[in-house]
Scaffold this motif. Structure first.
Motif, PDB file in Angstrom:
ATOM      1  N   TYR A   1     -24.905   3.866  -2.027  1.00 60.33           N
ATOM      2  CA  TYR A   1     -25.142   2.438  -2.249  1.00 60.33           C
ATOM      3  C   TYR A   1     -26.588   2.074  -1.893  1.00 60.33           C
ATOM      4  CZ  TYR A   1     -25.102  -2.565  -1.358  1.00 60.33           C
ATOM      5  OH  TYR A   1     -25.419  -3.893  -1.354  1.00 60.33           O
ATOM      6  N   LEU A   2     -27.043   2.502  -0.722  1.00 59.49           N
ATOM      7  CA  LEU A   2     -28.412   2.183  -0.294  1.00 59.49           C
ATOM      8  C   LEU A   2     -29.445   2.792  -1.232  1.00 59.49           C
ATOM      9  CD1 LEU A   2     -28.219   2.518   3.591  1.00 59.49           C
ATOM     10  CD2 LEU A   2     -28.294   0.429   2.216  1.00 59.49           C
ATOM     11  N   SER A   3     -29.220   4.018  -1.672  1.00 57.68           N
ATOM     12  CA  SER A   3     -30.201   4.650  -2.559  1.00 57.68           C
ATOM     13  C   SER A   3     -30.260   3.937  -3.898  1.00 57.68           C
ATOM     14  CB  SER A   3     -29.899   6.140  -2.745  1.00 57.68           C
ATOM     15  OG  SER A   3     -28.714   6.316  -3.483  1.00 57.68           O
ATOM     16  N   ARG A   4     -29.160   3.378  -4.354  1.00 56.15           N
ATOM     17  CA  ARG A   4     -29.158   2.603  -5.612  1.00 56.15           C
ATOM     18  C   ARG A   4     -29.896   1.282  -5.422  1.00 56.15           C
ATOM     19  NH1 ARG A   4     -27.786   5.316 -10.011  1.00 56.15           N
ATOM     20  NH2 ARG A   4     -26.164   6.777  -9.551  1.00 56.15           N
ATOM     21  N   GLN A   5     -29.798   0.687  -4.236  1.00 56.68           N
ATOM     22  CA  GLN A   5     -30.484  -0.573  -3.969  1.00 56.68           C
ATOM     23  C   GLN A   5     -32.001  -0.379  -3.971  1.00 56.68           C
ATOM     24  OE1 GLN A   5     -28.741  -3.484  -3.857  1.00 56.68           O
ATOM     25  NE2 GLN A   5     -27.107  -2.089  -4.384  1.00 56.68           N
ATOM     26  N   VAL A   6     -32.456   0.754  -3.473  1.00 63.65           N
ATOM     27  CA  VAL A   6     -33.890   1.033  -3.407  1.00 63.65           C
ATOM     28  C   VAL A   6     -34.419   1.383  -4.792  1.00 63.65           C
ATOM     29  CG1 VAL A   6     -35.617   2.624  -2.494  1.00 63.65           C
ATOM     30  CG2 VAL A   6     -33.826   1.736  -1.007  1.00 63.65           C
ATOM     31  N   SER A   7     -33.671   2.174  -5.562  1.00 63.95           N
ATOM     32  CA  SER A   7     -34.159   2.636  -6.863  1.00 63.95           C
ATOM     33  C   SER A   7     -33.945   1.637  -7.993  1.00 63.95           C
ATOM     34  CB  SER A   7     -33.526   3.979  -7.226  1.00 63.95           C
ATOM     35  OG  SER A   7     -32.135   3.818  -7.414  1.00 63.95           O
ATOM     36  N   ASP A   8     -32.996   0.705  -7.859  1.00 59.84           N
ATOM     37  CA  ASP A   8     -32.723  -0.316  -8.882  1.00 59.84           C
ATOM     38  C   ASP A   8     -33.255  -1.657  -8.401  1.00 59.84           C
ATOM     39  OD1 ASP A   8     -31.403   1.602 -10.354  1.00 59.84           O
ATOM     40  OD2 ASP A   8     -29.409   1.016  -9.645  1.00 59.84           O
ATOM     41  N   PRO A   9     -34.482  -2.040  -8.806  1.00 62.65           N
ATOM     42  CA  PRO A   9     -35.040  -3.298  -8.291  1.00 62.65           C
ATOM     43  C   PRO A   9     -34.283  -4.524  -8.776  1.00 62.65           C
ATOM     44  CG  PRO A   9     -36.534  -2.266  -9.890  1.00 62.65           C
ATOM     45  CD  PRO A   9     -35.356  -1.362  -9.718  1.00 62.65           C
TER      46      PRO A   9
END
Length: 113
Positions: free
Chosen positions: A105-113
């Protein structure tokens, strides 16, 4: 061979013939297990199409490993496809699965602005 009268059927929904995420249906008499509920990093909803016909029939979900390929689709299938069955895993898989999914979830938040 002894006939015990127990009917067992295994249905691979994905992951049996290639590198797709893992998900199998195991039917033992009238009890239906979902073995793993994986997804891949693309999070393509089309991969979950075969699950739709089983979500209302599944009596229990068994998760074997704490990564996306084994449990990645579980939140989506529970929330969007209506899976209501109890979910079972060993204590380490349960704890590591929580951490792994939170990290996803966190990695998607960082990579998907």
């Amino acid at each position: 061979m002894v006939n015990t009268g127990v009917k067992i059927k295994v249905t691979p929904l994905c992951g049996a013939y290639n590198e797709d995420p893992l998900c199998y249906i195991l039917e033992v008499d009238d009890f239906v297990f979902m073995l793993d509920c994986g997804w891949n990093d693309s999070l393509d909803v089309k991969l979950l199409e075969p699950l739709k016909e089983y979500t209302d029939r599944v009596d229990a979900v068994l998760i074997s490993f704490p990564d996306t390929a084994h449990l990645g689709a579980l939140p989506y299938v529970s929330g969007k496809l209506g899976l209501k069955a109890p979910i079972y895993a060993s204590l380490p898989v349960h704890h590591m699965g929580h951490l792994y999914m939170y990290d996803q979830y966190l990695s998607r938040q960082v990579s998907d602005p």
